[in-house]
Motif scaffolding. Structure first.
Motif, PDB file in Angstrom:
ATOM      1  N   VAL A  92      -8.590   3.943  -4.110  1.00 38.25           N
ATOM      2  CA  VAL A  92      -7.938   4.110  -2.812  1.00 38.25           C
ATOM      3  C   VAL A  92      -7.149   2.859  -2.458  1.00 38.25           C
ATOM      4  O   VAL A  92      -6.077   2.928  -1.893  1.00 38.25           O
ATOM      5  N   SER A  95      -3.368   2.662  -3.140  1.00 40.20           N
ATOM      6  CA  SER A  95      -2.438   3.381  -2.289  1.00 40.20           C
ATOM      7  C   SER A  95      -2.113   2.515  -1.082  1.00 40.20           C
ATOM      8  O   SER A  95      -2.970   1.797  -0.576  1.00 40.20           O
ATOM      9  N   HIS A  97      -1.369   3.843   1.691  1.00 38.54           N
ATOM     10  CA  HIS A  97      -1.626   4.738   2.816  1.00 38.54           C
ATOM     11  C   HIS A  97      -3.087   4.616   3.234  1.00 38.54           C
ATOM     12  O   HIS A  97      -3.938   4.209   2.463  1.00 38.54           O
ATOM     13  N   GLY A 100      -5.625   7.778   0.650  1.00 42.01           N
ATOM     14  CA  GLY A 100      -4.919   7.716  -0.615  1.00 42.01           C
ATOM     15  C   GLY A 100      -4.681   9.059  -1.261  1.00 42.01           C
ATOM     16  O   GLY A 100      -5.325  10.066  -0.942  1.00 42.01           O
TER      17      GLY A 100
END
Length: 177
Positions: A92, A95, A97, A100
């Motif tokens: 994760v 990512s 974001h 993820g």
């Protein structure tokens, strides 16, 4: 009454258009969608930062090509290709974001709705600070990202697609193993 045929291939752009290089996937998706080079049977999905809201959009997909910013610690602007287990193994933290891409794929697997084949083309961001322009390190990677996407779609559709830019721009593509 006509029968709906599920979409087999989707091109998904991820990223936040307000976070500098995080927008590279979305901006590249928009350029490809407007280019007229994409096969008509490829579904274009502007995923942005929708996260789990993309579950329904991805249910009928058998092959998924994703364009995104992926922080691998490489030189900014480096293009990397992830596929198969490599996509599943992306932590994760890679990512940019909050939720993820790996979380989205995990949820699809739990629902037994994950695409059979996933390829992620990721560009190393230089900055994900607030801003609406790509950095000078990442902007030059877009032609290579577009051509890599077209090449992958050509493999899946037995077609040939090319940008006007010379293919030599793909020299920075790194295949992650």
């Amino acid at each position: 009454m006509s029968e709906t045929v599920p979409c087999q291939i989707a091109l998904l752009g991820l990223g936040n258009l307000m976070r500098a290089d995080d927008a590279v996937g979305m901006l590249t998706l928009q350029t490809l969608a407007e280019s007229g080079l994409l096969p008509a049977d490829v579904r274009v999905i502007e995923g942005g930062t929708l996260g789990l809201d993309l579950l329904d959009s991805l249910r009928s997909i058998s092959r998924l090509l994703v364009l995104d910013a992926v922080d691998t610690g490489a030189t900014p602007g480096t293009l990397k290709r992830f596929e198969g287990q490599q996509v599943d193994d992306l932590p994760v933290s890679k990512s940019v974001h909050l939720l993820g891409f790996s979380d989205l794929m995990g949820a699809l697997r739990l629902m037994d709705a994950a695409p059979k084949e996933v390829v992620l083309l990721g560009v190393q961001p230089a900055s994900t600070d607030w801003g609406t322009l790509l950095t000078p390190e990442v902007e030059p990677a877009r032609p290579a990202l577009m051509q890599a996407a077209l090449d992958q779609l050509a493999q899946w559709t037995a077609g040939t697609f090319a940008l006007a830019a010379p293919a030599t721009e793909i020299r920075d593509l790194e295949i992650v193993t």
